[in-house]
Design an enzyme around this catalytic site. Sequence first.
Site, mmCIF file in Angstrom:
data_model
loop_
_atom_site.group_PDB
_atom_site.id
_atom_site.type_symbol
_atom_site.label_atom_id
_atom_site.label_comp_id
_atom_site.label_asym_id
_atom_site.label_seq_id
_atom_site.Cartn_x
_atom_site.Cartn_y
_atom_site.Cartn_z
ATOM 1 N N ALA A 9 0.816 -1.216 0.000
ATOM 2 C CA ALA A 9 0.000 0.000 0.000
ATOM 3 C C ALA A 9 0.855 1.274 0.000
ATOM 4 O O ALA A 9 0.439 2.296 -0.535
ATOM 5 C CB ALA A 9 -0.951 0.014 1.195
ATOM 6 N N CYS B 57 3.988 2.742 13.031
ATOM 7 C CA CYS B 57 4.966 3.438 12.207
ATOM 8 C C CYS B 57 5.667 4.552 12.966
ATOM 9 O O CYS B 57 6.692 5.050 12.540
ATOM 10 C CB CYS B 57 4.307 3.998 10.964
ATOM 11 S SG CYS B 57 3.326 2.754 10.126
ATOM 12 N N GLN C 280 -6.528 -0.904 5.379
ATOM 13 C CA GLN C 280 -7.150 -1.487 6.579
ATOM 14 C C GLN C 280 -8.583 -1.939 6.340
ATOM 15 O O GLN C 280 -9.138 -2.671 7.158
ATOM 16 C CB GLN C 280 -7.140 -0.454 7.729
ATOM 17 C CG GLN C 280 -5.768 -0.064 8.228
ATOM 18 C CD GLN C 280 -5.078 -1.147 9.048
ATOM 19 O OE1 GLN C 280 -5.689 -2.125 9.497
ATOM 20 N NE2 GLN C 280 -3.790 -0.984 9.264
HETATM 21 C C1 LIG Z 1 -0.199 -0.731 6.583
HETATM 22 C C2 LIG Z 1 -0.737 0.484 5.919
HETATM 23 C C3 LIG Z 1 -0.079 1.062 4.841
HETATM 24 C C4 LIG Z 1 1.258 0.535 4.332
HETATM 25 O O1 LIG Z 1 1.068 -0.669 3.664
HETATM 26 P P1 LIG Z 1 2.333 -1.553 3.208
HETATM 27 O O2 LIG Z 1 1.702 -2.611 2.375
HETATM 28 O O3 LIG Z 1 2.925 -2.078 4.472
HETATM 29 O O4 LIG Z 1 3.241 -0.690 2.456
HETATM 30 C C5 LIG Z 1 -0.628 2.155 4.252
HETATM 31 N N1 LIG Z 1 -1.783 2.673 4.678
HETATM 32 C C6 LIG Z 1 -2.458 2.143 5.717
HETATM 33 C C7 LIG Z 1 -3.746 2.745 6.152
HETATM 34 C C8 LIG Z 1 -1.950 1.034 6.377
HETATM 35 O O5 LIG Z 1 -2.601 0.537 7.406
#
Ligand SMILES: *Cc1c(COP(=O)(O)O)cnc(C)c1O
Length: 386
Positions: free
Chosen positions: A74, A329, A182
């Site tokens: 994401a 994060c 999410q």
């Molecule tokens: C976990 C998350 C991301 C990052 O996703 P990755 O696949 O780990 O890069 C981005 N946005 C939200 C809302 C997330 O929960």
Amino acid sequence: MSQRPIYLDAHATTPMDQRVLEAMLPYFIESFGNPSTNTHVYGWEASAAVKNAREKIAKIINATPAEIVFTSGATEANNLAIKGVAEAYFNQGKHIITVATEHRAVLDPCAYLATLGFEVTYLPVQSDGLLDLETLLAAIREDTILVSVMAANNEIGVLQPLAEIGAICHQRGVLFHSDAAQAIAKIPLDVSAMNIDLMSLTAHKIYGPKGIGALYVRRRDPKVKLAAQIQGGGQEKGRRSGTLYTPQIVGFAKALEIGESEMETESARLLQLKQQLWSMFESLGGIHLNGNFAQSLHNNLNISIEGVNGSALLLGLQSVVAVSSGSACSAESTAPSHVLTALGRDEKLAQASLRFGLGRFNTPEEIATVGKTAIATIKSLRQANG
Ligand SMILES: *Cc1c(COP(=O)(O)O)cnc(C)c1O
């Protein structure tokens, strides 16, 4: 072996489902070919697997296969959506709207674009984390090219009114991007009904493998233009180059398929666990819910606790439960979470917060243990603080 803590950090990542692993296994050693190779059977097998996965994923969000661009997750999907649109549309305008409570993978690309001359509006949220639609309407200008609003918040779980936001953007002729990392497989997402033009997905929050995700990019009404951010072999119709990672793609589709088919029963089960945990805290007193209980992910409970120090609380809990304070994060920094601050929480309550992320493999017994331990720890910390 000493017992490991109970895992309640599903917003950070999830374990893989065994069924996902099994679906992936043939594509590591047997059908290992490059899906872009069309001269022999190894390539054909991999290509067929990717095609099948792409079709499944597209169908689940009511898109077409050509609208799915595989990415590493994401974070990359958000970067591709935001920078890719900015670069393709800057002739039409340089104004982007997003929300103060977005994930860093949206906020940081926006901040980067601001250094290149784009103008970014960060909308505030209400005290429950929800966006006010009037505020959004008032922020849209002639030169606005993109609105980016997440589907479900990774810290407090609130579900933004996507269909209403999509309708506003559609009516005003502004592209709508949503980070649904999410929300996917937790709530129904329909890019057509919700007027979503770009949507970011990831597999590792839904019991799939890490390192794979996708960006949905609308191809008609309107056809979204997108500037590639990774150039090379021209895979994904030139929108994202690099050899496709067949096992991860197969695993992503399998995880999504399982999540969708079990959504209804699992969502009801998780709501019971969430209620079980919340009622224990509620009877303790001095606990504030962060977010909006009704319009929220069923696997999320985020609370602020009066009269305790946040890091002392985490330390007291860590042998029993794996949980986060604020966003995973920002766990390394002691700065209060930008999401809780945006709700209007003072620094002390923002720091003394716990984010419970419930998952597919949690049981009522585990929730009872966590609740009991947390309450005992809070009581003893409050006593020590006098
Ligand atoms: C976990 C998350 C991301 C990052 O996703 P990755 O696949 O780990 O890069 C981005 N946005 C939200 C809302 C997330 O929960």
